[in-house]
Design an enzyme around this catalytic site. Structure first.
Site, PDB file in Angstrom:
ATOM      1  N   HIS A 224      69.901 153.386  32.607  1.00 39.32           N
ATOM      2  CA  HIS A 224      69.109 152.419  33.370  1.00 39.32           C
ATOM      3  C   HIS A 224      67.984 151.832  32.533  1.00 39.32           C
ATOM      4  O   HIS A 224      67.560 152.418  31.544  1.00 39.32           O
ATOM      5  CB  HIS A 224      68.551 153.025  34.656  1.00 39.32           C
ATOM      6  CG  HIS A 224      67.777 154.298  34.447  1.00 39.32           C
ATOM      7  ND1 HIS A 224      68.387 155.529  34.416  1.00 39.32           N
ATOM      8  CD2 HIS A 224      66.466 154.523  34.285  1.00 39.32           C
ATOM      9  CE1 HIS A 224      67.461 156.469  34.235  1.00 39.32           C
ATOM     10  NE2 HIS A 224      66.283 155.884  34.145  1.00 39.32           N
ATOM     11  N   GLY A 225      67.563 150.667  32.960  1.00 35.99           N
ATOM     12  CA  GLY A 225      66.485 150.016  32.225  1.00 35.99           C
ATOM     13  C   GLY A 225      65.677 149.120  33.145  1.00 35.99           C
ATOM     14  O   GLY A 225      66.186 148.580  34.127  1.00 35.99           O
TER      15      GLY A 225
END
Lengths: 147, 452
Positions: free
Chosen positions: A67-68
């Site tokens: 995730h980012g």
């Protein structure tokens, strides 16, 4: 909890081609980009890899949730993929990951979205949910796994 | 038995919640009661309360960000990475269950500490005032010390940096010290309306030469006067708005101000005169006895009227510029109080708050600069233990300085004058006198202070 708004048929693959960690991240990002939810692939990839540097998001049990959080993200969403062969994702239990959730969040995400993400994250800890995901064949199967 | 947990991860999007869920699932399987606080991107959820902490057996911190551990003080803490809680939640909970609560003795101390934290009344008000005053003492003292570095009398030259530093430190920060102390004692008692009479009372205490002890009196008087006025003045609803902005500040300041001038001011002036005369008569007697008395006076109120009387008397012996034994004794006695409290914060760390330990470091620099006020925050916080300790230390130092026949030719400067040729007579023994007094004060405070 309306988890539908996090997923889309356009951002799901039930037969990922990638063989390595980086390839699978690229493959998922490509889907996200094609669906118009991302403005800058490179920028977002940097955010995801930076997060991986802290410690791998391969949480074991065959699941990885790269995730980012990045300004290149249009709106919070999840890109979903299954790899039949499994991919080495430096997971905590050392086993290959089969199920991938690429979570993309803009810098200023609304709480409603974040709540849905936390709901999904919690669900992944449940054995029965994971089992349903492993056997998922289409969009409906994935959504139903969480309900 | 109940287990508490906090989960938190760098982005706060996924792991925080997975770890929380994993712990909850494991706890359920083990039949353990658990409460998990998540600190993710939406902020803290399911927050742990003080009630929870009281009834808890242990805390699991599965965190990769900084979280406040202080609130769990007294509970066994297991600290791991958030991923460990996802990987082996059962193992963590079992480990937490196996943790022993702290020893009985520790509990007693905690109970004591808790009761102290609950202390209201005079002690709490005093501490409020002191904690607001500390930064003024530290900032002002260091600025004055910096000014001395240009030379002891450098600030007398108008327009120089040394003069500016003295204006900022002495004229600015130090002159606010007592008003702030008094103002915030009153603030603690009576809330915002207490600030005006408290600070004004503090200013008057300074003007009248009543020092910080006068300031403490002004602060308490102001606080209780406001509290009393609030109780007795009943206004119709439509005029209630006038209370905090007009009636309370005006009346309370009037009462406190008049009280300071007519009740405190008179006796202070009389005492000042009496002391000056008395000292003049004393100077014919035994040098060591005079040293002891001057030492006691220097330390008694640190910059207050008694201290000033001793100091003024000493300066008068310098009149013709010749070295004076009395001046030497007085300066040494004025240096040991802050040096002694600084030493005490080092040898009895656990008996001081974090804030006080930091102030202790500053007190050291103020001590070597002969800025006796550096000890005031400590004396104000715990007058009945600290003031006698610094008085004894100063008396020892001053008596030794007299016995060693040390002399001083300048009226101020602390350590900065020691290297100046001919400023100090008997430099080595003079240093010894200061060190011994510092040790006496330091150890007395360390022994007398109760455990926190």
């Amino acid at each position: 909890m309306d988890i539908n708004m996090m997923f889309s048929k356009e951002r799901m693959s039930f037969d990922l081609k990638a063989r390595t960690k980086e390839e699978v991240i690229d493959e998922l990002i490509e889907m996200l980009y094609k669906d118009g939810k991302l403005k800058d692939k490179e920028s977002f990839k940097r955010a995801v890899l930076k997060r991986e540097d802290e410690f791998s998001t391969g949480i074991g049990m065959g699941i990885a949730i790269p995730h980012g959080k990045d300004s290149s993200v249009v709106e919070p969403c999840i890109t979903f993929g299954i790899s039949k062969n499994g991919i080495d994702f430096d997971s905590m239990d050392g086993k290959p990951a089969h199920i991938f959730f690429l979570i993309s969040v803009p810098e200023d995400a609304a709480d409603t979205h974040l709540h849905i993400l936390s709901f999904i994250s919690r669900k992944l800890m449940h054995e029965d949910v994971r089992q349903k995901l492993f056997n998922a064949k289409d969009f409906e199967d994935v959504i139903n796994a969480f309900n | 038995m109940k287990i508490l947990a906090v989960t938190s991860c760098p982005t706060g999007i996924a792991h925080t919640y997975m770890a929380a869920e994993a712990l909850q699932i494991a706890a359920k399987e083990l039949g353990v009661d658990i409460k998990v606080e998540t600190r993710g991107s939406v902020g803290a959820e399911n927050e742990i309360t003080n009630e929870d902490i009281k009834g808890a057996h242990a805390v699991i911190l599965a965190v990769d960000t900084k979280v406040d551990e202080e609130r769990f003080r007294g509970l066994p803490i297991i600290k791991v990475s958030v991923k460990d809680a996802i990987k082996d939640p059962k193992g963590l909970i079992e480990k937490a269950m196996a943790m022993e609560k702290k020893e009985y003795v520790d509990k007693v101390f905690e109970a004591k500490k808790e009761s102290k934290e609950k202390i209201t009344g005079a002690y709490k008000h005093l501490m409020t005032g002191v904690s607001y005053m500390i930064p003024f003492v530290v900032a002002g003292g260091i600025l004055i010390a910096l000014s001395f570095m240009f030379g002891i009398k450098a600030f007398e030259q108008k327009g120089t940096l040394a003069a500016a530093l003295m204006d900022i430190g002495g004229g600015g920060a130090f002159s606010l010290m007592v008003p702030i102390l008094a103002g915030f004692i009153a603030f603690s008692i009576a809330d915002r309306p207490g600030l005006v009479p408290g600070m004004v009372g503090g200013v008057l205490a300074g003007k009248l030469g009543a020092g910080f002890l006068g300031g403490i009196i002004a602060g308490f008087a102001a606080g209780y006067v406001v509290a009393w006025l609030k109780k007795v003045i009943k206004l119709p609803k439509t005029m209630e708005g006038l209370m905090p902005v007009l009636i309370l500040p005006f009346l309370s300041t009037l009462i406190v101000g008049l009280g300071m001038i007519y009740i405190i001011g008179g006796p202070v002036a009389a005492i000042n005169n009496a002391m000056a005369n008395w000292l003049k008569n004393m100077s014919g007697g035994s040098a060591i006895t005079l040293g002891i008395i001057l030492g006691l006076m220097m330390a008694f109120d640190m910059g207050g009227p008694v201290n000033k009387a001793a100091y003024t008397f000493a300066v008068s012996t310098l009149a013709a510029g010749q070295p004076s034994m009395i001046m030497a004794a007085v300066m040494a006695a004025g240096m040991t109080p802050p040096l002694g409290v600084a030493l005490a914060t080092l040898i009895a760390k656990d008996k001081f708050t974090e804030e006080e330990r930091e102030a202790g470091k500053a007190a050291f620099f103020l001590g070597i600069s002969f800025i006796t006020e550096g000890a005031i925050p400590f004396a104000a916080a715990d007058p009945f233990r600290v003031i006698p300790s610094i008085m004894v230390g100063s008396a020892v130092t001053a008596a030794l300085s007299m016995a060693f026949k040390c002399t001083l030719a300048v009226p101020h400067g602390g350590i900065f004058v020691l290297p100046i040729p001919n400023a100090v007579g008997g430099l080595f023994l003079y240093t010894i006198a200061i060190i011994i007094g510092t040790l006496v004060t330091g150890f007395m405070i360390a022994v007398l202070k109760p455990k926190r």
